[in-house]
Motif scaffolding. Structure first.
Motif: not given
Length: 424
Positions: A61-62, A49, A53-54, A57-59
């Motif tokens: 990671g989600v 995760t 995420w890093t 990006g956030t998407q």
């Protein structure tokens, strides 16, 4: 002259609505926590995760978080597609299919809200799942139905059982990946099979009408399975080990209805975050083709991978692929849940007949899933929840494949539920 005792009268369950031939088995207490596997799974889940995420990006990671949640829910509820169809066809126990109806109905409700309002996160536009109605859809679903009975799990089941440490299911996964790659290689031969255009209810009666018709059809499924169960009086379904009280949430088996609701909301989360429904098997084609590239072969030259969207998928990193992230998340989520529940265990000895059936079943599922443009998740669940005729046709064809698959199990010396069993 020998005499026989009269048959034992059936013992009703759930107020006599869904009778079974005996009371449900009492579940055993959950074993102690498996701390070492739990620690390893936790580190890998955090690493996966955090990295995506890093890095992406956030998407992305989600997607990883949603996959972890799906793996936890699949394990804790032991939500089975393979076992549900097997129990219904073999002995008439419809409890699993009624759980499917709850999952499908809840998902259809959430999909109608998301698709009907066009709501999407990260700039995505949600689209329904719908496929052409033709030979590929039917043949693929039949092959998948046979394969999941030989392989011992469906697409989602294969991933979450891998997470529990069962080594035999790795053979099913290997066969699954091989089957999807064989399909990609042979794509020009099956790309233009006869078919009618896709049919989605919302295109004709709107999303409210699509939702209402879907729920009515699912109510009919519940009623039909109830009639079948009352006539055949099957053995009750097995009950897995579980903790009691509050610990059941983390270390026990969840009721099927809890699992159905959790999976529905998490699946709707995938639609919200990505714009398309939860799927599984397209990642297997990617993984297998990446492995071929790693050993010096060139699947990128195949017609399958020449399609623009798929070419971009193959060129990109695996951890940037949404379906790969949710798939890996399912494995790690199931590993976390099974280790916490004391159920994580390696199975080193695999009988030859089981091993051969696992590989054959996996290959059939891989070919079938890609031929039908989806599996029990990407076509059956997503299609029916989208109000698509392809989802219903897939389900009926896979049920027919299950009937064939149960007969094929006997050829491999595998067990099949029988009416005289104490549980199924």
């Amino acid at each position: 002259m020998a005499t026989t005792s009269p048959p034992r009268p059936p013992l009703p369950r759930a107020g006599g609505v869904f009778p079974t031939s005996g009371p449900a088995p009492v579940p055993a207490a959950a074993p102690p926590v498996r701390w070492a596997p739990l620690g390893v799974a936790a580190v890998l889940a955090v690493a996966l995760t955090g990295w995506v995420w890093t890095r992406y990006g956030t998407q992305q990671g989600v997607y990883a978080l949603l996959g972890l949640g799906l793996g936890v829910a699949l394990f804790h509820s032991r939500f089975g597609f393979t076992s549900a169809w097997r129990q219904l066809v073999a002995v008439g126990n419809g409890s699993g299919l009624r759980a499917h109806a709850l999952l499908l109905g809840t998902t259809a409700t959430l999909f109608a809200l998301v698709l009907g309002t066009g709501t999407g996160l990260f700039g995505s536009t949600p689209t329904p799942t719908s496929s052409p109605l033709g030979l590929a859809l039917v043949a693929g679903a039949v092959l998948f139905g046979i394969g999941m009975q030989l392989g011992g799990a469906c697409a989602s089941g294969t991933l979450y059982v891998v997470g529990t440490g069962q080594t035999s299911i790795l053979l099913t996964l290997g066969g699954f990946i091989t089957g999807t790659v064989l399909y990609a290689w042979a794509f020009p031969l099956v790309d233009d099979l006869p078919a009618l255009p896709a049919f989605t209810l919302a295109d004709h009666i709107g999303w409210a009408g699509s939702w209402a018709v879907t729920l009515l059809l699912l109510a009919a499924v519940v009623g039909l399975t109830s009639v079948v169960q009352r006539r055949r009086v099957p053995p009750p379904a097995e009950e897995p080990d579980t903790a009691q009280g509050w610990a059941r949430a983390l270390r026990g088996s969840w009721p099927k209805w809890v699992g159905a609701l959790a999976l529905a909301f998490l699946g709707a989360g995938v639609l919200l975050a990505s714009g398309s429904a939860w799927g599984i098997t397209s990642a297997f084609t990617l993984w297998g083709s990446k492995l071929l590239q790693a050993v010096g072969l060139h699947p990128e030259g195949w017609q399958y991978w020449q399609q623009p969207a798929l070419a971009a998928q193959l060129e990109g990193p695996v951890l940037a692929d949404r379906t790969s992230l949710t798939d890996l998340g399912i494995v790690l989520g199931a590993a976390l849940a099974s280790a916490a529940g004391g159920a994580w265990a390696l199975h080193r000895r695999i009988p030859l007949n089981t091993a051969v059936a696992a590989v054959v079943g996996g290959v059939l599922m891989g070919i079938g899933a890609r031929l039908a443009s989806g599996c029990n998740i990407g076509q059956y669940l997503a299609g029916i929840a989208s109000g698509s005729a392809s989802g219903w046709i897939w389900g009926l064809a896979a049920l027919g494949g299950t009937w064939l698959g149960l007969r094929a199990r006997r050829l491999f010396g595998l067990s099949v539920p029988a009416p005289r069993d104490s549980s199924c």
